[in-house]
Write a protein that holds these residues in place. Sequence first.
Motif, PDB file in Angstrom:
ATOM      1  N   ALA A  97       0.831  -1.202   0.000  1.00 39.35           N
ATOM      2  CA  ALA A  97       0.000   0.000   0.000  1.00 39.35           C
ATOM      3  C   ALA A  97       0.862   1.247   0.000  1.00 39.35           C
ATOM      4  O   ALA A  97       1.845   1.346   0.746  1.00 39.35           O
ATOM      5  N   LEU A 100      -0.099   4.815   4.105  1.00 36.12           N
ATOM      6  CA  LEU A 100       0.060   4.142   5.398  1.00 36.12           C
ATOM      7  C   LEU A 100       0.067   5.207   6.492  1.00 36.12           C
ATOM      8  O   LEU A 100       0.844   6.165   6.433  1.00 36.12           O
ATOM      9  N   THR A 160      -3.914   1.166   6.169  1.00 37.17           N
ATOM     10  CA  THR A 160      -3.391   1.285   4.808  1.00 37.17           C
ATOM     11  C   THR A 160      -4.537   1.287   3.808  1.00 37.17           C
ATOM     12  O   THR A 160      -5.592   0.678   4.036  1.00 37.17           O
TER      13      THR A 160
END
Length: 383
Positions: free
Chosen positions: A321, A324, A372
């Motif tokens: 991802a 975050l 995320t």
Amino acid sequence: MTDIDKTSTDTNTNTNADTDTDTDGTVLPVDEGLNARLVVDRGRFRLDVSLTAAPGEVVALLGPNGAGKTTALRALAGLVPLTGGHLRLDGAELDRTPPESRPVGVVFQDYLLFPHLTALDNVAFGPRCHGVGKAEARAQAAEWLRRMDLAEHADAKPRRLSGGQAQRVALARALATHPRLLLLDEPLAALDARTRLDVRAQLRRHLADFEAVAVLVTHDPLDAMVLADRLVVIEDGHVVQEGTPADIARHPRTDYIAHLVGLNLYKGEAQGHTVRLDARPEITATGPEITTTEDLTGPVCVTFPPAAVTLYRERPTGASARNLWQCEVAGLETHGDQIRVALTGEFSLTADLTTVAAAELGLHTGALIWATVKATQTHAYPA
């Protein structure tokens, strides 16, 4: 039903149309349907809302409590006087027309059926007020009850009717006068969840057959999405967004609308796929693998659904991802068959988890968590 483009109250875009002039000198088109600018001053509150609708179109007014939805509806009905603007229906000026003389039918939230009259006589009341003879008015009322699948309840008084039946009697009473404008004030609010589902489907069918303009006030997004062709969202007495239900759901422009359609919403300045937010971290709005997406520049909105959020108790290592953030659990509530988690801190957002996932994470108010969101699950569009 038809969709129409929004008609401006400031400019006449059709030079071939008949025109009229507002009190401030604005040139306005005179067409069939509704053309209104509703200005109402009530103490410190000011409503200033423009509405247009074509015959056969259903427009829903949405907004938080106190936004001005009901004031707008009452102004259309003539129950609240305008302090400015204009109100035209099928080209006729209604500003100074008494409520009882307007070609307007109203279905109130509590239906307001006459308790001492039968369903048949409640429906016949409207035609009788318009000069129709008693026998003919009752014949017309019987036909409307038949259309509403209520013929067997013609002799019943309101106290013997269910909520759904009373709602349909109120709708029949409003339609029996053949109004050119039908106003519905939270028509399903008094129904339980099971009845609401059935009556919503029936109301959708009746509105589809209605050949004039219908304006619906509701706080329920599902009612609006199912029943209306176009949504007009009001906040603090002004229109903040309008469009088809699909467009509103895809491109919310205020926090209220985003919450209504179940999305996280942020505003910022875009540079390519990166969106810089005020006093918040950046959001990457498109993953690097999406090469066909056009870069954005300037003010944008970024949305993503709560289901797109993945939560971890420890900072994930090797996570793919691009977005975050460390957050704190501010609250948890049941949301359908899932748990909705409100998160604050470095980044404020909501996340949806299964009950099993929430239990495994040991979530509780005050817990620190890592959130995320994959860039490919975000959606950016011009603000």
